[in-house]
Design an enzyme around this catalytic site. Structure first.
Site, PDB file in Angstrom:
ATOM      1  N   HIS A   1      38.687  28.308 -17.226  1.00 56.60           N
ATOM      2  CA  HIS A   1      37.714  27.293 -17.625  1.00 56.60           C
ATOM      3  C   HIS A   1      37.700  26.215 -16.551  1.00 56.60           C
ATOM      4  O   HIS A   1      38.692  25.986 -15.866  1.00 56.60           O
ATOM      5  CB  HIS A   1      38.137  26.715 -18.977  1.00 56.60           C
ATOM      6  CG  HIS A   1      37.156  25.794 -19.619  1.00 56.60           C
ATOM      7  ND1 HIS A   1      36.999  24.483 -19.228  1.00 56.60           N
ATOM      8  CD2 HIS A   1      36.290  25.978 -20.649  1.00 56.60           C
ATOM      9  CE1 HIS A   1      36.089  23.898 -19.987  1.00 56.60           C
ATOM     10  NE2 HIS A   1      35.633  24.784 -20.855  1.00 56.60           N
TER      11      HIS A   1
ATOM     12  N   ASP B   1      47.145  27.283 -20.413  1.00 54.85           N
ATOM     13  CA  ASP B   1      46.030  26.752 -21.190  1.00 54.85           C
ATOM     14  C   ASP B   1      45.887  27.618 -22.443  1.00 54.85           C
ATOM     15  O   ASP B   1      45.450  28.768 -22.372  1.00 54.85           O
ATOM     16  CB  ASP B   1      44.752  26.799 -20.347  1.00 54.85           C
ATOM     17  CG  ASP B   1      43.526  26.315 -21.100  1.00 54.85           C
ATOM     18  OD1 ASP B   1      43.650  25.945 -22.285  1.00 54.85           O
ATOM     19  OD2 ASP B   1      42.427  26.310 -20.500  1.00 54.85           O
TER      20      ASP B   1
ATOM     21  N   GLN C   1      42.162  28.656 -26.147  1.00 56.80           N
ATOM     22  CA  GLN C   1      41.526  29.778 -26.833  1.00 56.80           C
ATOM     23  C   GLN C   1      42.509  30.702 -27.518  1.00 56.80           C
ATOM     24  O   GLN C   1      42.095  31.636 -28.202  1.00 56.80           O
ATOM     25  CB  GLN C   1      40.685  30.583 -25.820  1.00 56.80           C
ATOM     26  CG  GLN C   1      39.509  29.851 -25.243  1.00 56.80           C
ATOM     27  CD  GLN C   1      38.445  29.536 -26.284  1.00 56.80           C
ATOM     28  OE1 GLN C   1      38.298  30.240 -27.277  1.00 56.80           O
ATOM     29  NE2 GLN C   1      37.697  28.463 -26.060  1.00 56.80           N
TER      30      GLN C   1
ATOM     31  N   LYS D   1      39.567  23.547 -31.597  1.00 57.43           N
ATOM     32  CA  LYS D   1      39.520  25.001 -31.439  1.00 57.43           C
ATOM     33  C   LYS D   1      40.320  25.718 -32.517  1.00 57.43           C
ATOM     34  O   LYS D   1      40.228  26.937 -32.655  1.00 57.43           O
ATOM     35  CB  LYS D   1      40.090  25.411 -30.076  1.00 57.43           C
ATOM     36  CG  LYS D   1      39.478  24.727 -28.881  1.00 57.43           C
ATOM     37  CD  LYS D   1      38.119  25.267 -28.524  1.00 57.43           C
ATOM     38  CE  LYS D   1      37.680  24.738 -27.155  1.00 57.43           C
ATOM     39  NZ  LYS D   1      36.362  25.224 -26.748  1.00 57.43           N
TER      40      LYS D   1
ATOM     41  N   CYS E   1      31.246  26.967 -19.069  1.00 53.81           N
ATOM     42  CA  CYS E   1      32.182  26.218 -18.229  1.00 53.81           C
ATOM     43  C   CYS E   1      33.184  27.161 -17.561  1.00 53.81           C
ATOM     44  O   CYS E   1      34.377  26.848 -17.445  1.00 53.81           O
ATOM     45  CB  CYS E   1      32.914  25.137 -19.021  1.00 53.81           C
ATOM     46  SG  CYS E   1      31.827  23.853 -19.670  1.00 53.81           S
TER      47      CYS E   1
END
Length: 642
Positions: free
Chosen positions: A362, A439, A442, A465, A603
């Site tokens: 991202h 990260d 997600q 999220k 993104c």
């Protein structure tokens, strides 16, 4: 099973088998595959009670001619408050016609070939039953009845009465013609007795009683032996699958209408919807606890502090972090990455040092490092992916070297859904002497995360999220590393002592939480974590994988569609382009049907350009989505393709 069975005072087993067939006619279609597999097993000695009977569906009851505006004959094994339906013992076998309660399978004038069937249908000949988005086939739960009201034992002697005529009315009936392909469905067993399409075959146990599951111990839907003469509860007979309709009632926005159609929210990778429990918790905070935290002697400050720090504790347990001191509240994953770049990165990286990211990232995990690299003369290297969107580990190892100081990568791609081999990437980076940031924006909503097992130095995610509020997120960092890092913002709440000559900072996490934080939404994030934890992350992962497999199979049949990102290990994210249409045109057509998807570059422009496209249409799934919603999506795409 012993062959020395006492049959005294027992009903005729042939009659019991007939009654069992009638009961299982009411069970959702997913069980039929398992029952067929059981039917193929070698003959066993006759059991000494109903629950030891080897249930097998009477196919004459399953091959039903469809009729318009009719409902299934079903046996409801629980009470429905306010509907006139009362529980009945399974071994009584009274089966009610949902349209005419006076007609039953026991009626001598009734013939199975005349039985009406539900109009949901089997989409595109798959043999899979349509799962409606708001009213379901749940045989364990009817509308407005909590699971814990299901009687533990099934009383004997009570008869069924009338049922509301619209109880099992299915949405989208006009779009889903009924196809009675049950014979084909019954041939799909994988030989082990469990269909690979059944979600939750092999459901793991959970530690606490869940609102949504009656039985936390049985691994798969099955018939279980019980001791003779013991009263048997429904939870001992069958372990239910994930009841999506129960879950959907917790999300008020899913009842919203868009362009005259009920909302179908397939934009979960952008943001997830919020359950009533989260909404109510935030409201309660402002009504009863609102205060700034710490440093006050009054009651509301104590309440607010308890709620805020209680949420931190929930995050620690959710991630399996070693200490609450390793949990820093931030605005979201983007701010967390910037915090690391502008604090630890500013302090520890020097000209010539190298940062490795992946091609899947991202923009939030690219731009901060580019800014730092431009400022300090650093070099950024990129891990390539193959044509399915999978990380090439061999190429990654070639990038590692003595100048590698940081590896920063995503655990799940927001654009493709690819699940990366995170533990291997972390381990290899540490062997090279580099720090690692993962990260998890997600991943936290789709799978169980254990930061200690992962061994990353930092892990970041956003609350919105994972069914929590916007404007709140988390930076996990190893405690010693956080305490060695200078804060990137200064102000109140993060200091021990201030003079005009010198400031002494708190240890983590306070040193990174300058000023008044987003207290209410941190509390809301804690409520969201409570919610998904009660459902069980393993259960969520299994159900979403089922949805992903279902959607992928149907999307592949749409003429002109190209799926972008086909890694074998994926979270429930799909990306595609449709020949002859711009992605925004597809998004607009889906919106007319009430379907919300993301159309654009997400993104994540570098990874899309790797596949030769500038944008895709991205349906992304969550545990409150259904097969019926996927059917509407695919029907619309078929119409566009034609």
């Amino acid at each position: 099973m012993s062959t020395n069975i006492n049959h005294e005072n027992l009903p005729d087993t042939g009659e019991l088998e007939k009654l069992a067939n009638q009961f299982f006619k009411a069970v959702p279609g997913d069980f039929l595959e398992q029952l067929k597999a059981q039917q193929s097993q070698p003959d066993l000695p006759k059991p000494d009670n109903l629950l030891q009977q080897s249930f097998a569906p009477d196919e004459s009851l399953l091959n039903i001619t469809p009729q318009a505006n009719t409902y299934e004959y079903a046996k409801l094994p629980k009470s429905v408050a306010g509907s006139g339906v009362s529980p009945s013992a399974i071994n009584q076998g009274s089966v009610v016609n949902l349209q005419n309660p006076q007609t039953s399978f026991d009626d001598p004038d009734f013939k199975a070939s005349n039985a009406p069937a539900a109009n949901g249908g089997f989409p595109f000949g798959t043999g899979l039953p349509v799962q409606p988005p708001n009213i379901g086939f749940s045989y364990l739960q009817q509308p407005d009845i909590p699971v814990n009201n299901v009687p533990e034992t099934l009383p004997v002697g009570e008869q069924f009465t009338s049922v509301p005529s619209n109880l099992f009315q299915l949405p989208y009936q006009q779009e889903q013609p009924f196809e009675a392909e049950l014979r084909a469905l019954l041939t799909h067993s994988n030989g082990a007795g469990i269909s690979p399409q059944i979600p939750f075959a092999g459901l793991p146990s959970v530690n606490e009683s869940s609102f949504y599951f009656l039985n936390n111990e049985v691994a798969k839907p099955s018939v279980n032996p019980v001791q003779k003469d013991k009263k048997v509860g429904l939870s001992q007979i069958i372990t239910p699958p994930f009841d999506v309709n129960l879950v959907r009632r917790d999300f008020p926005i899913l009842q919203e209408y868009v362009n005259g159609k009920q909302l179908i929210w397939l934009d979960n990778a952008a943001t997830t919807q919020k359950p009533k429990q989260v909404i109510d918790r935030i409201s309660y905070f402002y009504e009863h606890e609102n205060s700034n935290i710490h440093r006050a002697a009054h009651e509301l400050a104590a309440r607010a502090t308890d709620a805020y720090e209680g949420a931190r504790k929930k995050v620690q347990e959710f991630l399996n972090a070693g200490s609450v001191n390793e949990i820093v509240f931030v605005r979201g994953a983007t701010e967390a990455i910037n915090l690391v770049a502008k604090s630890w990165g500013e302090q520890n990286l020097h000209a010539g040092d190298e940062i490795i990211v992946s091609n899947l990232e991202h923009h939030a995990n690219i731009v901060p490092w580019q800014q730092l690299a431009a400022k300090k003369g650093l070099k950024i290297k990129v891990i390539p992916v193959d044509d399915d969107g999978q990380i090439l580990l061999d190429e990654y190892t070639k990038l590692l070297g003595p100048k590698t100081k940081l590896v920063s990568f995503t655990q799940v791609s927001n654009a493709l859904g690819t699940v990366t081999p995170a533990a291997q990437i972390v381990h290899l980076a540490h062997l090279a002497g580099a720090k690692v940031l993962v990260d998890g924006a997600q991943s936290v909503s789709h799978m169980r995360v254990d930061v200690r097992a992962l061994n990353a130095d930092w892990f970041v995610f956003s609350g919105h999220k994972v069914f929590g509020p916007t404007g709140i997120g988390v930076l996990y960092g190893k405690e010693a590393l956080l305490n060695e890092t200078q804060p990137w913002q200064g102000g109140g709440n993060m200091i021990v002592d201030v003079t005009f000559e010198h400031t002494q900072y708190h240890n983590a996490p306070s040193r990174f939480e300058a000023g008044t934080g987003n207290i209410a939404d941190a509390v809301g994030l804690g409520a969201a974590i409570d919610y998904v934890s009660r459902l069980g992350m393993d259960a969520i992962a299994q159900y979403e994988h089922y949805l992903l497999e279902y959607a992928t199979g149907l999307l592949k049949e749409v003429p002109g569609i190209r799926l972008i990102g086909t890694a074998p290990d994926k979270a429930s994210v799909l990306s595609f382009v449709l020949a002859g249409y711009k992605t925004e045109e597809v998004g607009a057509e889906l919106n007319k049907e009430g379907i919300a998807v993301r159309s654009g570059h997400h993104c994540a422009q570098p990874i899309l350009r790797r596949f030769g496209v500038e944008s895709t249409v991205r349906p992304s799934l969550a545990f409150y989505n259904t097969c019926a919603e996927i059917d509407v999506l695919v029907n619309t795409l078929h119409r566009l393709a034609r």
